[in-house]
Design an enzyme around this catalytic site. Sequence first.
Site, PDB file in Angstrom:
ATOM      1  CB  ALA A  47      -2.759   0.791   2.711  1.00  0.00           C
TER       2      ALA A  47
ATOM      3  CD  GLU B 140       0.452  -6.510   5.857  1.00  0.00           C
ATOM      4  OE1 GLU B 140      -0.267  -6.927   4.948  1.00  0.00           O
ATOM      5  OE2 GLU B 140       0.043  -5.740   6.744  1.00  0.00           O
TER       6      GLU B 140
HETATM    7  C1  5RP Z   1      -3.245  -6.902   5.931  1.00  0.00           C
HETATM    8  C2  5RP Z   1      -3.154  -5.522   5.403  1.00  0.00           C
HETATM    9  C3  5RP Z   1      -3.815  -5.250   4.094  1.00  0.00           C
HETATM   10  O1  5RP Z   1      -2.887  -4.744   3.209  1.00  0.00           O
HETATM   11  C4  5RP Z   1      -4.912  -4.257   4.326  1.00  0.00           C
HETATM   12  O2  5RP Z   1      -5.776  -4.740   5.343  1.00  0.00           O
HETATM   13  C5  5RP Z   1      -5.723  -4.019   3.047  1.00  0.00           C
HETATM   14  O3  5RP Z   1      -6.400  -5.181   2.728  1.00  0.00           O
HETATM   15  P1  5RP Z   1      -7.365  -5.262   1.468  1.00  0.00           P
HETATM   16  O4  5RP Z   1      -6.512  -5.042   0.265  1.00  0.00           O
HETATM   17  O5  5RP Z   1      -7.959  -6.627   1.538  1.00  0.00           O
HETATM   18  O6  5RP Z   1      -8.400  -4.175   1.637  1.00  0.00           O
HETATM   19  O7  5RP Z   1      -2.576  -4.626   5.968  1.00  0.00           O
HETATM   20  O8  5RP Z   1      -2.693  -6.981   7.215  1.00  0.00           O
END
Ligand code: 5RP
Length: 260
Positions: free
Chosen positions: A103, A123
């Site tokens: 997230a 997602e």
């Molecule tokens: C992708 C998402 C990811 O879960 C969110 O952006 C977190 O990414 P990261 O773990 O690279 O910080 O929602 O659409």
Amino acid sequence: MERKSMERKGEGMDKNEIKAATCAKAVEDLVKSGMKVGLGTGSTAIHAVREIGLLIGAGKLTDIFAVPTSFQTLMACETWGIPLYTLNSKEINGALDLTIDGADEVDPNNYCVKGGGGALLLEKIVAYASAAYAIVADESKAVDHLALRFPAPLEIVPEARVSVIQAVEAIGASAVLREAVRKAGPVITEHGNLLLDITFRSPVDPALLERELNQIPGGVENGFFTRLSPRVFIGRADGTVEVRPAASDGSISVMRSGPK
Ligand code: 5RP
């Protein structure tokens, strides 16, 4: 190798080590043989994919049916030998046992903002088709209020770009078209749409906004995730993992586990 990683935990782990260790705990706690599992996207979720792949390779997990939420995750499943399905596959039949994802922000209600990697549409479809939901995040993602600092994305059909921006601005938020990196022009999602990144000036009701943003004509899906009560694993640099229970866990206490 093992000793070195223990020493690193004592010193303070870097962000990638925190993500890996926290995903390993989430997988260990939640993923069982025979499960139909939704796999999230991003630099955190990819560690969960790798962990599941390693356990399958070691024969410790069997009969896993994985549904990836992006091309990135699909390729990681191919790399790690994780059996791939879609939500529409006969074996999945539109319902999953569990989804694990990352997230961008998590608030004290376990509500999330997601979509920093542009994969929010699939997602959300995959998460909302799951009996259980888990979010893995490093401590920098834990906030008091969502979408004040990190924007909440809204996936829109390209033809509605101007009218959706106007509608978002009319509710007092700012909306910025997400630009691509190393490609001229906007990000085009895996479903051929555009993304608006929306930030608010003061705290908002994420559950209300999740419903309202999708009412704007041309809005496809937004990055507020409030309709599930995920179990949230928050990893810290000292090697501890805070587990915020899901409502279905029947407990409101916060469990902590230290470095192993
Ligand atoms: C992708 C998402 C990811 O879960 C969110 O952006 C977190 O990414 P990261 O773990 O690279 O910080 O929602 O659409």
